[in-house]
Design an enzyme around this catalytic site. Sequence first.
Site, short mmCIF file in Angstrom:
data_model
loop_
_atom_site.label_atom_id
_atom_site.label_comp_id
_atom_site.label_asym_id
_atom_site.label_seq_id
_atom_site.Cartn_x
_atom_site.Cartn_y
_atom_site.Cartn_z
N GLU A 501 0.82 -1.22 0.00
CA GLU A 501 0.00 0.00 0.00
C GLU A 501 0.86 1.26 0.00
OE1 GLU A 501 -3.63 0.40 1.99
OE2 GLU A 501 -3.94 -1.73 2.29
N GLY A 502 1.86 1.29 -0.84
CA GLY A 502 2.75 2.43 -0.96
C GLY A 502 4.00 2.19 -0.15
#
Length: 821
Positions: A501-502
């Site tokens: 997620e990043g």
Amino acid sequence: MSVLIPFLTLLLVGGACAYHRTRLSTWAIASAGALVLVALLGASLVATIIAGVLLALVAVPLMIGDFRRQQITAPLLKIYLRMLPKLSDTEKTALEAGTVGFEGELFSGMPKWEDLLAQPRPMLSAEEQAFLDNECEELCRMINDWEITHDHADLPPEVWQYLKEKKFFGMIIPKDFGGLGFSALAHHKVIQKLASISATLSSTVGVPNSLGPAELLLHYGTAEQKEHYLPRLADGREIPCFALTGPFAGSDATSLPDYGIVTTGKWNGAEVVGVKLTFDKRYITLAPVATVIGLAFRLHDPEGLLGGEADRGITLALVPRDTPGLDIGRRHVPLNCMFHNGPVRGEEVFLPLSQLIGGEDYIGEGWRMLVECLSVGRAITLPSTASGGSKAGAVVTGAYSRIRKQFGLSIGRFEGVEEALARIAGNAYSVSALSQATAAAVDRGEKPAVPSAIAKYHATEMGRQVASDAMDVHGGKGVILGPRNYLGRSWQAAPISITVEGANIMTRSLMIFGQGAIRCHPWVLKEMEAAQHPDPQVRLHEFDRNLFGHIGFAISNAFRSLWFGLTGARFGRAPGDAYTRRYYRKLNRYSANLALVADTSMLLLGGKLKFKEKLSGRLGDVLSHLYIISAMLKRYEDDGRPVGERPLLAWATLDGVHKIELALSGALRNFPIRPVGWVLWMLVFPWGRRAQAPSDRLGHRAAAMLMSPSDARDKLAEGVFLTPCANNPAGRINSYLPRVIHAEPIERKFLKALKAGEVSGMDHDAQLDDAVAKGVLSAEEKAALVDLREMTLDAISVDDFDHAQLQSAAMADCSRITKAA
């Protein structure tokens, strides 16, 4: 001296007005009145007149609205429009997504602490608490993480069935659609507890309840999509995944090479308008077992079947697993954390328009949909996972440090180990407060874009630090894998949370300050919007109002920074009790510092600032630690200001303050325009950088809390699975702590007698028998030492295996064939 008094008076009155952020008219009247007063008291009349003229030259043009707008604001607006960085549509969407909560106050330089403390205390409902105490507890008892990660590479069938029956996959789905309808806080608590026993389990449950089809359908789905899919997702008839990441674009949805072409095709025997999809995705959690795949792609309509432009933008779809052409590949192995993860591919996979999430109305809205949902998912799943692992790691490492002895002394008494224990305690306390704060923000109806990035980055980084320190303390116990090892898999899994997620590097250097500088700033976004207003008259009026509000804001933060720096932030209005008021004052100082340096950076660097990732990363660190410390103070207040938690609060706060000053120091020492950096340094650090890391004495107190039962230790352990059972060696070791402490005086008496030669024997059992025979120990004391020996052996023992047990199935088959030949 009387000549200088009028000018000093202007400076002091101006500084006081700037500090308190009074109106322009209030400043002008107060300054004029002060000049009259010093003249009456004997100040030089000539100097007073000159000071008055200077005051009038500044104040009068600014106070005449039409003159100010035409002669000052209009030229500045032209300059501003030339300087204004051009934002892409995707950047605009990212900035507009989400809402601003208390993080906006931290960017103001003058936080309204009453707003933070007025937020309702996060509380679970009776139903949610019962679910944690019963269903979650039972699920944790079913888990044997070693068998999952080493033997089966999967959750057991009975666990999958239990997850479905008890609707663990439907926590966020409302009861109207057959889900549990839980709050974000309950969602956080469930993930936290599951993560404390198995990262595989928490990931499996977390993904369907964060970014995925259910979340997207709830916000954007058509009525038909909700009625069909949500009940099936809630009870596990459908297992979802979401396919975003690809080999060439990563998680950057704006660069997706995956595409869909609008055309006609067959669906359920009928000819319909739909989309032919071609895509290649990887790292998709739950893909190998998913029955419905959420998919992000760029939609093209070359034949104009839908009308409008050919490139329709990023769009989202739901792809059933049995759709022809869909290829769900084999599994990835994410560092022995055996949740299902793998690639998803497709070539000319046909779907009707009814499978687009939100239908035709949401074509091209995929980026906005993803950004808004990502902020909610990031605010809960990953921070909660880090919290569960950190809290469990903290209390169990504390117990192990008391039980494990070297040279006749608990290893936790050694200062080197004590230093690691203090970090573990402080970081676990911080992560716990931070993860709860972002979950509470979601429950208040916020879409915490900036706090979710802060929580994702710092919770996972602190979780990794806890895992690293716990491994160091455990030594061989931590590095030898097996059923008794409760740390090894957590250590291996730590980089997964850092990556998903990043990636954390990008989250820190681009997202936190990149979004925060504009989203949280009280004036910047308003100025940008005003400068681009289509009506020239409205544009000038709105820009004028926001520009001079911004100028006053900047002047105020410069004076506040200097005042707080000169006084060490020892004065000023602040909430809290006698113990915490000093912390609020420190945060007031660093809030002003952040606002000042951020304003200066944006003014002088403009659009180039987004490429100065080291500077934005450091300023993001300042905002992050301000938010984390605020979350800890809020929880301290919500819990009734528990005295026992003060060492943990103090250690974590001082550690955060030290990191804030390091970040500010790094930003100013490396400021791209060196003279400006020097001036800022004098305003921010007039006496130099003064904050120090937590003292050894405070570290000793924090470490000691982990090694002795107390209310504060119980609070830190709250919400994690510590039930002492066969499949939970960490829980067993933690349960031994009171009995170990009870046996310590007896052990010291026994060892003293042994050293003095009063007791003899070749082994421990013989020595104990001799001690009882000679009256050194009673039978009850001997039983306590036997129990201590057994508990210590359980705590320090590691596993060993036959060589064949460690071979892969393919290698074992090869070995059998070779032997047979």
